[in-house]
Design a protein around this motif. Structure first.
Motif, PDB file in Angstrom:
ATOM      1  N   LEU A 132       1.061  -1.293  -0.131  1.00 59.03           N
ATOM      2  CA  LEU A 132      -0.029  -0.017  -0.075  1.00 59.03           C
ATOM      3  C   LEU A 132       0.826   1.109   0.052  1.00 59.03           C
ATOM      4  CD1 LEU A 132      -2.991  -0.572   2.408  1.00 59.03           C
ATOM      5  CD2 LEU A 132      -2.937  -0.046  -0.039  1.00 59.03           C
ATOM      6  N   ASP A 133       1.904   1.140   0.446  1.00 64.72           N
ATOM      7  CA  ASP A 133       2.843   2.450   0.884  1.00 64.72           C
ATOM      8  C   ASP A 133       3.415   2.698  -0.661  1.00 64.72           C
ATOM      9  OD1 ASP A 133       2.811   2.559   3.567  1.00 64.72           O
ATOM     10  OD2 ASP A 133       4.458   1.410   3.781  1.00 64.72           O
ATOM     11  N   ASN A 134       3.207   2.058  -1.640  1.00 65.29           N
ATOM     12  CA  ASN A 134       3.709   2.206  -2.911  1.00 65.29           C
ATOM     13  C   ASN A 134       2.372   2.683  -3.733  1.00 65.29           C
ATOM     14  OD1 ASN A 134       6.478   1.756  -2.376  1.00 65.29           O
ATOM     15  ND2 ASN A 134       5.858  -0.510  -2.780  1.00 65.29           N
ATOM     16  N   ILE A 135       1.313   1.868  -3.682  1.00 63.51           N
ATOM     17  CA  ILE A 135       0.069   2.254  -4.461  1.00 63.51           C
ATOM     18  C   ILE A 135      -0.622   3.387  -4.154  1.00 63.51           C
ATOM     19  CG2 ILE A 135      -2.198   1.305  -5.152  1.00 63.51           C
ATOM     20  CD1 ILE A 135      -0.222  -0.586  -6.169  1.00 63.51           C
ATOM     21  N   ALA A 189      -6.722  -1.746  -6.080  1.00 61.63           N
ATOM     22  CA  ALA A 189      -5.925  -2.775  -5.462  1.00 61.63           C
ATOM     23  C   ALA A 189      -6.641  -3.663  -4.468  1.00 61.63           C
ATOM     24  CB  ALA A 189      -4.941  -2.047  -4.295  1.00 61.63           C
ATOM     25  N   ILE A 190      -6.408  -4.865  -4.105  1.00 60.77           N
ATOM     26  CA  ILE A 190      -7.021  -5.732  -3.066  1.00 60.77           C
ATOM     27  C   ILE A 190      -5.951  -5.825  -1.636  1.00 60.77           C
ATOM     28  CG2 ILE A 190      -7.887  -7.992  -2.786  1.00 60.77           C
ATOM     29  CD1 ILE A 190      -8.539  -8.531  -5.631  1.00 60.77           C
ATOM     30  N   VAL A 191      -6.613  -5.615  -0.768  1.00 64.41           N
ATOM     31  CA  VAL A 191      -5.549  -5.831   0.429  1.00 64.41           C
ATOM     32  C   VAL A 191      -5.921  -7.165   1.269  1.00 64.41           C
ATOM     33  CG1 VAL A 191      -4.867  -4.630   2.503  1.00 64.41           C
ATOM     34  CG2 VAL A 191      -5.631  -3.409   0.747  1.00 64.41           C
ATOM     35  N   ILE A 192      -4.894  -7.829   1.510  1.00 63.01           N
ATOM     36  CA  ILE A 192      -5.153  -9.017   2.349  1.00 63.01           C
ATOM     37  C   ILE A 192      -3.918  -8.979   3.513  1.00 63.01           C
ATOM     38  CG2 ILE A 192      -6.004 -10.585   0.467  1.00 63.01           C
ATOM     39  CD1 ILE A 192      -3.244 -11.609   0.197  1.00 63.01           C
ATOM     40  N   PRO A 193      -4.424  -9.652   4.577  1.00 62.70           N
ATOM     41  CA  PRO A 193      -3.315  -9.996   5.750  1.00 62.70           C
ATOM     42  C   PRO A 193      -2.218 -10.679   5.453  1.00 62.70           C
ATOM     43  CG  PRO A 193      -5.193 -10.687   6.311  1.00 62.70           C
ATOM     44  CD  PRO A 193      -5.540 -10.275   5.001  1.00 62.70           C
ATOM     45  N   GLU A 194      -1.164 -10.603   6.086  1.00 64.10           N
ATOM     46  CA  GLU A 194      -0.047 -11.681   5.879  1.00 64.10           C
ATOM     47  C   GLU A 194      -0.580 -13.145   6.474  1.00 64.10           C
ATOM     48  OE1 GLU A 194       3.429 -10.471   7.812  1.00 64.10           O
ATOM     49  OE2 GLU A 194       4.110  -9.371   6.326  1.00 64.10           O
ATOM     50  N   ARG A 195      -1.224 -13.249   7.511  1.00 65.68           N
ATOM     51  CA  ARG A 195      -1.761 -14.466   8.188  1.00 65.68           C
ATOM     52  C   ARG A 195      -3.167 -14.634   8.182  1.00 65.68           C
ATOM     53  NH1 ARG A 195       3.186 -16.287   9.690  1.00 65.68           N
ATOM     54  NH2 ARG A 195       4.826 -14.708   9.937  1.00 65.68           N
ATOM     55  N   GLY A 196      -3.339 -15.996   8.441  1.00 65.83           N
ATOM     56  CA  GLY A 196      -4.847 -16.307   8.559  1.00 65.83           C
ATOM     57  C   GLY A 196      -5.646 -16.015   7.388  1.00 65.83           C
ATOM     58  N   SER A 197      -4.926 -16.130   6.105  1.00 64.86           N
ATOM     59  CA  SER A 197      -5.775 -15.407   4.990  1.00 64.86           C
ATOM     60  C   SER A 197      -5.612 -16.096   3.640  1.00 64.86           C
ATOM     61  CB  SER A 197      -5.699 -13.906   4.812  1.00 64.86           C
ATOM     62  OG  SER A 197      -5.826 -13.428   3.583  1.00 64.86           O
ATOM     63  N   VAL A 198      -6.447 -15.941   2.786  1.00 58.92           N
ATOM     64  CA  VAL A 198      -5.962 -16.524   1.355  1.00 58.92           C
ATOM     65  C   VAL A 198      -4.651 -15.888   1.022  1.00 58.92           C
ATOM     66  CG1 VAL A 198      -8.405 -16.755   0.618  1.00 58.92           C
ATOM     67  CG2 VAL A 198      -7.495 -14.627   0.196  1.00 58.92           C
ATOM     68  N   GLY A 241      -7.907 -12.400 -13.379  1.00 56.80           N
ATOM     69  CA  GLY A 241      -8.013 -10.980 -12.950  1.00 56.80           C
ATOM     70  C   GLY A 241      -7.110 -10.575 -12.174  1.00 56.80           C
ATOM     71  N   LEU A 242      -6.401 -11.480 -11.366  1.00 51.75           N
ATOM     72  CA  LEU A 242      -5.447 -11.347 -10.393  1.00 51.75           C
ATOM     73  C   LEU A 242      -3.927 -10.867 -10.998  1.00 51.75           C
ATOM     74  CD1 LEU A 242      -6.529 -13.844  -7.483  1.00 51.75           C
ATOM     75  CD2 LEU A 242      -6.608 -11.343  -7.451  1.00 51.75           C
ATOM     76  N   PHE A 243      -3.990 -10.988 -12.246  1.00 57.18           N
ATOM     77  CA  PHE A 243      -2.892 -10.698 -12.925  1.00 57.18           C
ATOM     78  C   PHE A 243      -2.808  -9.125 -13.109  1.00 57.18           C
ATOM     79  CE2 PHE A 243      -2.321 -14.894 -15.067  1.00 57.18           C
ATOM     80  CZ  PHE A 243      -0.963 -15.177 -14.226  1.00 57.18           C
ATOM     81  N   TYR A 244      -3.852  -8.456 -13.235  1.00 48.92           N
ATOM     82  CA  TYR A 244      -4.181  -6.906 -13.383  1.00 48.92           C
ATOM     83  C   TYR A 244      -4.586  -5.910 -12.175  1.00 48.92           C
ATOM     84  CZ  TYR A 244      -4.643  -9.171 -17.902  1.00 48.92           C
ATOM     85  OH  TYR A 244      -4.248  -9.772 -18.946  1.00 48.92           O
ATOM     86  N   VAL A 245      -4.973  -6.683 -11.130  1.00 52.50           N
ATOM     87  CA  VAL A 245      -5.273  -6.107 -10.133  1.00 52.50           C
ATOM     88  C   VAL A 245      -4.188  -6.364  -8.841  1.00 52.50           C
ATOM     89  CG1 VAL A 245      -6.991  -5.491  -8.112  1.00 52.50           C
ATOM     90  CG2 VAL A 245      -7.625  -6.223 -10.246  1.00 52.50           C
ATOM     91  N   PRO A 246      -3.274  -5.188  -8.554  1.00 56.14           N
ATOM     92  CA  PRO A 246      -2.162  -5.162  -7.595  1.00 56.14           C
ATOM     93  C   PRO A 246      -3.060  -5.800  -6.384  1.00 56.14           C
ATOM     94  CG  PRO A 246      -2.382  -3.042  -8.512  1.00 56.14           C
ATOM     95  CD  PRO A 246      -3.433  -3.718  -8.769  1.00 56.14           C
ATOM     96  N   VAL A 247      -2.419  -6.940  -5.659  1.00 60.98           N
ATOM     97  CA  VAL A 247      -2.676  -7.249  -4.340  1.00 60.98           C
ATOM     98  C   VAL A 247      -1.700  -7.196  -3.302  1.00 60.98           C
ATOM     99  CG1 VAL A 247      -3.168  -9.436  -2.930  1.00 60.98           C
ATOM    100  CG2 VAL A 247      -3.908  -9.402  -5.371  1.00 60.98           C
ATOM    101  N   CYS A 248      -2.070  -6.400  -2.405  1.00 59.95           N
ATOM    102  CA  CYS A 248      -0.934  -5.594  -1.287  1.00 59.95           C
ATOM    103  C   CYS A 248      -1.396  -6.511  -0.242  1.00 59.95           C
ATOM    104  CB  CYS A 248      -1.542  -4.280  -0.824  1.00 59.95           C
ATOM    105  SG  CYS A 248      -1.624  -3.120  -2.306  1.00 59.95           S
ATOM    106  N   ARG A 249      -0.150  -7.371   0.251  1.00 65.56           N
ATOM    107  CA  ARG A 249      -0.505  -8.128   1.708  1.00 65.56           C
ATOM    108  C   ARG A 249       0.283  -7.148   2.717  1.00 65.56           C
ATOM    109  NH1 ARG A 249       1.397 -14.528   1.619  1.00 65.56           N
ATOM    110  NH2 ARG A 249       3.514 -13.592   1.045  1.00 65.56           N
TER     111      ARG A 249
END
Length: 251
Positions: free
Chosen positions: A82-85, A124-133, A146-154
């Motif tokens: 997120l700090d970059n997005i 962007a989609i945000v997910i946590p590091e642990r306990g998550s997909v 679709g996940l090739f095109y939407v940035p996923v921020c962990r």
């Protein structure tokens, strides 16, 4: 699991880290020790890679070859931060639309949300590091790419990510029936982050407290809730509808 989805062995995993491979997480045998193991653990920490200490049986289920107590699970897509997005969206004057997945664990739901997110123009989609997909090959496949095109921020945790979004002026809309109003009533024409909770427990209390609005989708039948990926689609396309009506069509 396909053999191209992981790398095993201490030295091989270290080489993969050094080469900049997209690593989802590293599974390390609980009692792993020794000089080379210490060097590997230091690299994992230095490169900020998620690591899990697991019983050797967990690793054996992935491969019975000479794994030396270490397996790196690969991701087909690199994670973002997120700090970059967020600074980029701000500098471009982009009215951001972000999805935050708080504890989602079903890969198919993640993939379906990723597909809808791309179609709806999510930034962007945000997910946590642990306990998550996570960004596994199965998730990318389910997303129809679709996940090739939407940035996923962990991020380390969802509450911290939501606070960061609020600092950038995002309005936080939680998908929850707790004190919620009809999902069409919040204003989606401002920078918005939509928080979707886990399939069984919903949004965590920490993230709930940070929400500015709660959006509820009417349930008119006998089942009390929608599948989380369907609910995400309803909210995202309400955002699309409002933005189109406000003349905010993408160029």
């Amino acid at each position: 699991m396909d053999k191209n989805d992981y790398i095993f062995g201490r030295r091989a995993v270290m080489e993969a880290i050094s080469a900049g491979k997209n690593i989802d997480k590293v599974l390390v045998r609980k009692d792993l020790s020794g000089e080379l193991a210490s060097e590997l653990l230091s690299m994992i920490k230095e490169y900020d890679i998620v690591m899990q200490r697991v019983p050797v049986e967990r690793i054996n289920r992935i491969t019975m070859k000479n794994h030396q107590g270490v397996v790196a699970l690969l991701s087909p897509v690199a994670y973002q931060k997120l700090d970059n997005i967020l600074p980029s969206l701000y500098e471009e004057g982009n009215v951001g639309l972000i999805v935050v997945l708080d504890g989602l664990t079903d890969t198919r739901n993640f993939g379906a949300i990723g597909r809808t997110a791309d179609c709806a123009g999510v930034d962007a989609i945000v997910i946590p590091e642990r306990g998550s997909v996570s960004l596994t090959p199965d998730a990318v496949k389910t997303s129809a790419g679709g996940l090739f095109y939407v940035p996923v921020c962990r991020e380390r945790d969802v509450a911290g990510a939501v606070r960061k979004l609020k600092e950038y002026g995002y309005r936080i809309i939680g998908a929850s029936e707790k004190g919620a109003e009809l999902y069409t009533r919040p204003d989606y024409t401002v920078p918005v982050a939509i928080v979707m909770g886990a399939e069984d427990t919903g949004i965590s209390p920490e993230a709930l407290r940070l929400c500015d609005d709660f959006a509820a989708i009417p349930m008119l039948g006998n089942i009390g809730s929608l599948n989380v990926s369907v609910a995400a689609g309803v909210l995202l396309y309400e955002a699309v509808r409002q933005r189109f009506e406000a003349g905010m069509r993408p160029e």
